[in-house]
Structures are given as structure tokens and as C-alpha cells.
Write an enzyme that holds these catalytic residues in place. Structure first.
Site, PDB file in Angstrom:
ATOM      1  N   ARG A 184      11.174 -41.415 -69.717  1.00  0.00           N
ATOM      2  CA  ARG A 184       9.903 -41.928 -70.252  1.00  0.00           C
ATOM      3  C   ARG A 184       8.702 -41.201 -69.642  1.00  0.00           C
ATOM      4  O   ARG A 184       7.674 -41.022 -70.306  1.00  0.00           O
ATOM      5  CB  ARG A 184       9.812 -43.436 -70.010  1.00  0.00           C
ATOM      6  CG  ARG A 184      10.765 -44.214 -70.910  1.00  0.00           C
ATOM      7  CD  ARG A 184      10.458 -45.698 -70.920  1.00  0.00           C
ATOM      8  NE  ARG A 184      10.910 -46.382 -69.739  1.00  0.00           N
ATOM      9  CZ  ARG A 184      12.120 -46.926 -69.582  1.00  0.00           C
ATOM     10  NH1 ARG A 184      13.007 -46.862 -70.558  1.00  0.00           N
ATOM     11  NH2 ARG A 184      12.440 -47.548 -68.469  1.00  0.00           N
ATOM     12  N   ASP A 212      -3.128 -42.374 -60.600  1.00  0.00           N
ATOM     13  CA  ASP A 212      -3.983 -43.537 -60.366  1.00  0.00           C
ATOM     14  C   ASP A 212      -3.342 -44.444 -59.324  1.00  0.00           C
ATOM     15  O   ASP A 212      -2.252 -44.968 -59.540  1.00  0.00           O
ATOM     16  CB  ASP A 212      -4.160 -44.323 -61.675  1.00  0.00           C
ATOM     17  CG  ASP A 212      -5.037 -45.545 -61.488  1.00  0.00           C
ATOM     18  OD1 ASP A 212      -6.276 -45.378 -61.501  1.00  0.00           O
ATOM     19  OD2 ASP A 212      -4.498 -46.660 -61.297  1.00  0.00           O
ATOM     20  N   ILE A 237      -3.460 -44.361 -68.664  1.00  0.00           N
ATOM     21  CA  ILE A 237      -2.741 -44.113 -67.397  1.00  0.00           C
ATOM     22  C   ILE A 237      -1.442 -44.923 -67.392  1.00  0.00           C
ATOM     23  O   ILE A 237      -1.273 -45.844 -66.585  1.00  0.00           O
ATOM     24  CB  ILE A 237      -3.625 -44.428 -66.167  1.00  0.00           C
ATOM     25  CG1 ILE A 237      -4.315 -45.803 -66.287  1.00  0.00           C
ATOM     26  CG2 ILE A 237      -4.656 -43.336 -65.951  1.00  0.00           C
ATOM     27  CD1 ILE A 237      -4.930 -46.287 -64.962  1.00  0.00           C
ATOM     28  N   HIS A 267     -12.806 -51.745 -57.680  1.00  0.00           N
ATOM     29  CA  HIS A 267     -11.641 -52.227 -58.430  1.00  0.00           C
ATOM     30  C   HIS A 267     -12.001 -53.375 -59.384  1.00  0.00           C
ATOM     31  O   HIS A 267     -11.523 -53.420 -60.518  1.00  0.00           O
ATOM     32  CB  HIS A 267     -10.564 -52.670 -57.434  1.00  0.00           C
ATOM     33  CG  HIS A 267      -9.175 -52.651 -57.978  1.00  0.00           C
ATOM     34  ND1 HIS A 267      -8.078 -52.369 -57.210  1.00  0.00           N
ATOM     35  CD2 HIS A 267      -8.699 -52.886 -59.226  1.00  0.00           C
ATOM     36  CE1 HIS A 267      -6.979 -52.431 -57.965  1.00  0.00           C
ATOM     37  NE2 HIS A 267      -7.340 -52.741 -59.181  1.00  0.00           N
ATOM     38  N   TYR A 315      -2.650 -51.571 -53.995  1.00  0.00           N
ATOM     39  CA  TYR A 315      -1.279 -51.424 -54.486  1.00  0.00           C
ATOM     40  C   TYR A 315      -0.262 -51.293 -53.351  1.00  0.00           C
ATOM     41  O   TYR A 315       0.922 -51.520 -53.561  1.00  0.00           O
ATOM     42  CB  TYR A 315      -1.147 -50.191 -55.409  1.00  0.00           C
ATOM     43  CG  TYR A 315      -1.947 -50.262 -56.689  1.00  0.00           C
ATOM     44  CD1 TYR A 315      -2.559 -51.441 -57.097  1.00  0.00           C
ATOM     45  CD2 TYR A 315      -2.097 -49.138 -57.491  1.00  0.00           C
ATOM     46  CE1 TYR A 315      -3.307 -51.494 -58.266  1.00  0.00           C
ATOM     47  CE2 TYR A 315      -2.835 -49.189 -58.663  1.00  0.00           C
ATOM     48  CZ  TYR A 315      -3.444 -50.365 -59.034  1.00  0.00           C
ATOM     49  OH  TYR A 315      -4.186 -50.406 -60.196  1.00  0.00           O
ATOM     50  N   ASN A 319       6.045 -39.706 -72.214  1.00  0.00           N
ATOM     51  CA  ASN A 319       4.657 -40.176 -72.245  1.00  0.00           C
ATOM     52  C   ASN A 319       3.651 -39.027 -72.186  1.00  0.00           C
ATOM     53  O   ASN A 319       2.490 -39.205 -72.572  1.00  0.00           O
ATOM     54  CB  ASN A 319       4.412 -41.178 -71.113  1.00  0.00           C
ATOM     55  CG  ASN A 319       5.147 -42.494 -71.341  1.00  0.00           C
ATOM     56  OD1 ASN A 319       5.686 -42.733 -72.427  1.00  0.00           O
ATOM     57  ND2 ASN A 319       5.178 -43.354 -70.329  1.00  0.00           N
ATOM     58  N   LYS A 338       2.197 -46.282 -66.652  1.00  0.00           N
ATOM     59  CA  LYS A 338       3.115 -46.203 -65.507  1.00  0.00           C
ATOM     60  C   LYS A 338       4.534 -46.081 -66.014  1.00  0.00           C
ATOM     61  O   LYS A 338       4.954 -46.807 -66.922  1.00  0.00           O
ATOM     62  CB  LYS A 338       2.977 -47.460 -64.634  1.00  0.00           C
ATOM     63  CG  LYS A 338       3.972 -47.534 -63.478  1.00  0.00           C
ATOM     64  CD  LYS A 338       5.223 -48.316 -63.835  1.00  0.00           C
ATOM     65  CE  LYS A 338       6.325 -48.170 -62.795  1.00  0.00           C
ATOM     66  NZ  LYS A 338       7.574 -48.850 -63.235  1.00  0.00           N
ATOM     67  N   SER A 339       5.295 -45.174 -65.433  1.00  0.00           N
ATOM     68  CA  SER A 339       6.735 -45.182 -65.637  1.00  0.00           C
ATOM     69  C   SER A 339       7.393 -44.628 -64.391  1.00  0.00           C
ATOM     70  O   SER A 339       6.847 -43.749 -63.733  1.00  0.00           O
ATOM     71  CB  SER A 339       7.157 -44.367 -66.857  1.00  0.00           C
ATOM     72  OG  SER A 339       8.565 -44.486 -67.019  1.00  0.00           O
ATOM     73  N   LYS A 375      -8.970 -46.950 -55.577  1.00  0.00           N
ATOM     74  CA  LYS A 375      -9.895 -48.060 -55.843  1.00  0.00           C
ATOM     75  C   LYS A 375     -10.005 -48.931 -54.606  1.00  0.00           C
ATOM     76  O   LYS A 375      -9.027 -49.080 -53.870  1.00  0.00           O
ATOM     77  CB  LYS A 375      -9.376 -48.943 -56.995  1.00  0.00           C
ATOM     78  CG  LYS A 375      -8.782 -48.192 -58.150  1.00  0.00           C
ATOM     79  CD  LYS A 375      -8.319 -49.140 -59.265  1.00  0.00           C
ATOM     80  CE  LYS A 375      -7.470 -48.394 -60.275  1.00  0.00           C
ATOM     81  NZ  LYS A 375      -6.073 -48.216 -59.867  1.00  0.00           N
TER      82      LYS A 375
HETATM   83  N1  NAP Z   1      -7.862 -51.272 -62.652  1.00  0.00           N
HETATM   84  C1  NAP Z   1      -7.062 -52.316 -62.714  1.00  0.00           C
HETATM   85  O1  NAP Z   1      -7.474 -53.457 -62.444  1.00  0.00           O
HETATM   86  C2  NAP Z   1      -5.632 -52.122 -63.101  1.00  0.00           C
HETATM   87  C3  NAP Z   1      -4.841 -53.242 -63.426  1.00  0.00           C
HETATM   88  C4  NAP Z   1      -3.516 -53.017 -63.802  1.00  0.00           C
HETATM   89  C5  NAP Z   1      -3.004 -51.725 -63.866  1.00  0.00           C
HETATM   90  N2  NAP Z   1      -3.793 -50.659 -63.500  1.00  0.00           N
HETATM   91  C6  NAP Z   1      -3.261 -49.273 -63.517  1.00  0.00           C
HETATM   92  O2  NAP Z   1      -2.794 -48.989 -64.825  1.00  0.00           O
HETATM   93  C7  NAP Z   1      -1.455 -48.506 -64.758  1.00  0.00           C
HETATM   94  C8  NAP Z   1      -0.700 -48.799 -66.035  1.00  0.00           C
HETATM   95  O3  NAP Z   1      -0.685 -50.186 -66.312  1.00  0.00           O
HETATM   96  P1  NAP Z   1       0.637 -51.086 -66.233  1.00  0.00           P
HETATM   97  O4  NAP Z   1       1.589 -50.479 -65.280  1.00  0.00           O
HETATM   98  O5  NAP Z   1       0.166 -52.480 -66.003  1.00  0.00           O
HETATM   99  O6  NAP Z   1       1.208 -51.071 -67.713  1.00  0.00           O
HETATM  100  P2  NAP Z   1       1.712 -49.971 -68.766  1.00  0.00           P
HETATM  101  O7  NAP Z   1       1.486 -48.604 -68.252  1.00  0.00           O
HETATM  102  O8  NAP Z   1       1.128 -50.364 -70.059  1.00  0.00           O
HETATM  103  O9  NAP Z   1       3.255 -50.274 -68.864  1.00  0.00           O
HETATM  104  C9  NAP Z   1       4.167 -49.980 -67.839  1.00  0.00           C
HETATM  105  C10 NAP Z   1       5.506 -50.577 -68.230  1.00  0.00           C
HETATM  106  O10 NAP Z   1       5.939 -49.975 -69.445  1.00  0.00           O
HETATM  107  C11 NAP Z   1       7.191 -49.324 -69.247  1.00  0.00           C
HETATM  108  N3  NAP Z   1       7.123 -48.042 -69.946  1.00  0.00           N
HETATM  109  C12 NAP Z   1       6.503 -46.910 -69.575  1.00  0.00           C
HETATM  110  N4  NAP Z   1       6.632 -45.946 -70.493  1.00  0.00           N
HETATM  111  C13 NAP Z   1       7.360 -46.475 -71.492  1.00  0.00           C
HETATM  112  C14 NAP Z   1       7.840 -45.967 -72.724  1.00  0.00           C
HETATM  113  N5  NAP Z   1       7.581 -44.702 -73.108  1.00  0.00           N
HETATM  114  N6  NAP Z   1       8.575 -46.788 -73.518  1.00  0.00           N
HETATM  115  C15 NAP Z   1       8.840 -48.058 -73.132  1.00  0.00           C
HETATM  116  N7  NAP Z   1       8.413 -48.605 -71.975  1.00  0.00           N
HETATM  117  C16 NAP Z   1       7.683 -47.816 -71.152  1.00  0.00           C
HETATM  118  C17 NAP Z   1       7.349 -49.158 -67.739  1.00  0.00           C
HETATM  119  O11 NAP Z   1       8.706 -49.230 -67.362  1.00  0.00           O
HETATM  120  P3  NAP Z   1       9.477 -47.985 -66.652  1.00  0.00           P
HETATM  121  O12 NAP Z   1       8.750 -47.701 -65.370  1.00  0.00           O
HETATM  122  O13 NAP Z   1      10.861 -48.510 -66.455  1.00  0.00           O
HETATM  123  O14 NAP Z   1       9.407 -46.833 -67.628  1.00  0.00           O
HETATM  124  C18 NAP Z   1       6.577 -50.351 -67.198  1.00  0.00           C
HETATM  125  O15 NAP Z   1       7.396 -51.498 -67.182  1.00  0.00           O
HETATM  126  C19 NAP Z   1      -0.911 -49.204 -63.499  1.00  0.00           C
HETATM  127  O16 NAP Z   1       0.292 -48.613 -63.052  1.00  0.00           O
HETATM  128  C20 NAP Z   1      -2.075 -49.054 -62.571  1.00  0.00           C
HETATM  129  O17 NAP Z   1      -2.094 -47.742 -62.022  1.00  0.00           O
HETATM  130  C21 NAP Z   1      -5.102 -50.842 -63.143  1.00  0.00           C
END
Ligand code: NAP
Length: 275
Positions: A237, A45, A229, A108, A50, A241, A231-232, A75
């Protein structure tokens, strides 16, 4: 490892878990893509906004995987919304990714105050025929936005990507998606690594299955038919995941996780934030 797929409303198959790439940037995205693809990710994604599509595309090429084995979502945000503006937006994404097509292109944000998501969508509909995009969808749309869109246009969005975690379960949007054949994709599924992951209910379930709380949250998404989706950039991790397909939650556990939504977590509201 075989990752199950969901079938979108146009017949296209989408792997049921993907890799989030925000807040990676061009300079650090490529090696993460290589590690992730080696770990088994086939769904990535990204977004024009970004600023990482060059890095994502580079990482895909560095991985050596065939393009058609991947499902790539991008997006377009406000700069490319309005009549015909998505044509240049998609070309800009493809140029940055150095790809011939994306599997899914999303609006988006609805940006309802601009009142142009319908005209943007009508342009999206024309892009499908160009062969540069296999499926089109939306992100951060409420049922009201979708009602308006469906009344004015021809193609039903394949997906709605929304902020969704055990603390932000959005039952109305999920039910709307189920009723209309729109797959719900969960962004920030892990609550951005917040204290959600130390919740005692999740810890107890994780202990029972010998999994981490993050794995339990991702499995809960799978049980509900959602597409998370996470992110790591961390190699351990990234693998963890994906390792969620060898256990299943009971219906009582699914309900207990869903009940963690107290309404207290910070929500991004598309009508208010609209960014
Ligand atoms: N459509 C939209 O408007 C929109 C908005 C926001 C996000 N997004 C998309 O959604 C994706 C995911 O959302 P997000 O990045 O905001 O949040 P997330 O995936 O909920 O959380 C990512 C965070 O959690 C940590 N993490 C990952 N796996 C883990 C695990 N197994 N245990 C503990 N911590 C873990 C990551 O750190 P590490 O990297 O150090 O593991 C990072 O700091 C984004 O990357 C983006 O592609 C879309």
C-alpha cells in the site's frame, strides 16, 4: 518517480503527498520509514505527541538518504503552547529526531479555550530566524481562528493541516486557504481505511482507470491542490499510495467525489474536541 511539489507562501517546496506516521511508535516507525523512502516518499509527517520521532529519525538515518532531500513536518501540542514554550518544544523535537532542523513546524491544535495560540504563533515567528525550522504552519484551525491569528501576527501560516476526505470536504477551510495562500494538508485522507474505500462511486472510477479506490481518493486531493498524508505500514500500500501520477480525473469525476460529503462522517471539530 517524480512527485510534484507545491510552493509554500515563503517559497519553500513541499512534495504534494507525504507519509503519515500516526499511530506508529518509536519501536516500529524506523523500518516503515526505510521502506517508504525506498518507495519514493520524500515528505514525512510526525508530531511530538505521536511518540515516534526517535523512530522516524532513526529510519531516516537507516535509509541513507541525505537530510536535505526530505521534507519533515513536526507539530507541537498544548504542552508547548503559550509564550516562548515552543522554543523548548522545537528543541525537544530536534533532539528526538536527531536533526538540525524541521522543514515545517505546526501548532497541532488551536485549543481555543486556552486562548494562547496567538502568543504561541508569535514564538513560532521567532523560531524561523533560528534556522531550526524552514516554515511554520497550523493544524486544525478554522477560518475564525485564522482570522484572529492573521490580525495579530506577521507571518501567514504556510499550511493548515485538517481532517479532509471525500466525506469531510471542508469547503470553507479549503477556500480560506486558497484565498490567503495557505496550503491545505489533508489528514486521515483515506478516512482511516474505513468503508469510504468501498464506496460505489469511487469503485466505478477506480475500475475505469485500473486503480484502487484509495488511489482515486489521493488523486482527487492532487487535482484539488491539496496535500494528502496517508499513513501506511504495508509495503504494497505504501507503493500504491504514491502511484497516482499517471492518470487524471475528469471535472465530473472530481465533482462526484466531492459530492460524497453527506455530513454523516464523524468529524473532529477543533472548537469542541480541542485536544
Ligand atoms: N494534525 C492532526 O491533528 C492529525 C490527526 C490525525 C492524523 N494526522 C496525520 O495524518 C496521517 C494520516 O491520517 P490517518 O493515519 O488517521 O488516516 P489515513 O491515512 O486516512 O488512513 C490510514 C489507514 O488506512 C490504511 N491504508 C493506507 N493505505 C491504504 C490503501 N491504499 N488501501 C486501504 N487501506 C489503506 C492504513 O493501514 P495500513 O497501515 O495497514 O496500510 C491505516 O489503517 C496520520 O498518520 C498523521 O500523520 C494528523
Amino acid at each position: 518517480m517524480t512527485i510534484p511539489a507545491v510552493t509554500l507562501n515563503n517559497g519553500v517546496q513541499m512534495p504534494q503527498i507525504g507519509l503519515g506516521t500516526w499511530p506508529l511508535k518509536d519501536h516500529d516507525a524506523a523500518p516503515v520509514m526505510v521502506t517508504a523512502i525506498e518507495a519514493g516518499y520524500r515528505h514525512i509527517d510526525t508530531a511530538f505527541r505521536y511518540g515516534n520521532q526517535r523512530g522516524v529519525g532513526q529510519g531516516v538515518r537507516d535509509s541513507g538518504i541525505a537530510r536535505e532531500e526530505l521534507f519533515i513536518t513536526s507539530k507541537l501540542d498544548g504542552e508547548f503552547q503559550g509564550e516562548n514554550r515552543a522554543i523548548a518544544g522545537l528543541d525537544a523535537c530536534l533532539q528526538q529526531l536527531q536533526m538540525d532542523y524541521v522543514d515545517l513546524l505546526l501548532i497541532h491544535w488551536p485549543l481555543p479555550q486556552r486562548n494562547d495560540y496567538v502568543s504561541t504563533w508569535k514564538t513560532f515567528e521567532t523560531l524561523v530566524a533560528s534556522g531550526k525550522v524552514r516554515s511554520i504552519g497550523v493544524s486544525n484551525f478554522t477560518p475564525a481562528h485564522l482570522d484572529h491569528l492573521l490580525a495579530e501576527t506577521t507571518i501567514c501560516p504556510a499550511t493548515n493541516q485538517i481532517q479532509l476526505s471525500p466525506r469531510i470536504t471542508r469547503p470553507d477551510q479549503v477556500a480560506y486557504g486558497r484565498a490567503h495562500g495557505i496550503v491545505t494538508v489533508s489528514w486521515s485522507p483515506l478516512g482511516q481505511g474505513s468503508d469510504l474505500l468501498s464506496d460505489p462511486t469511487l469503485q466505478a472510477i477506480a475500475q475505469k482507470y485500473g486503480k484502487t479506490t484509495a488511489q482515486v481518493v489521493l488523486r482527487w486531493n492532487i487535482e484539488l491542490g491539496l496535500v494528502p498524508i496517508p499513513k501506511s505500514s504495508n509495503p504494497v500500500r505504501l507503493v500504491q499510495n504514491l502511484d497516482i501520477f499517471d492518470f487524471a480525473l475528469t471535472s465530473a469525476e472530481i465533482a462526484a467525489i466531492t459530492a460524497l460529503d453527506t455530513g454523516a462522517e464523524k468529524r473532529v471539530d477543533s472548537d469542541v474536541d480541542g485536544h
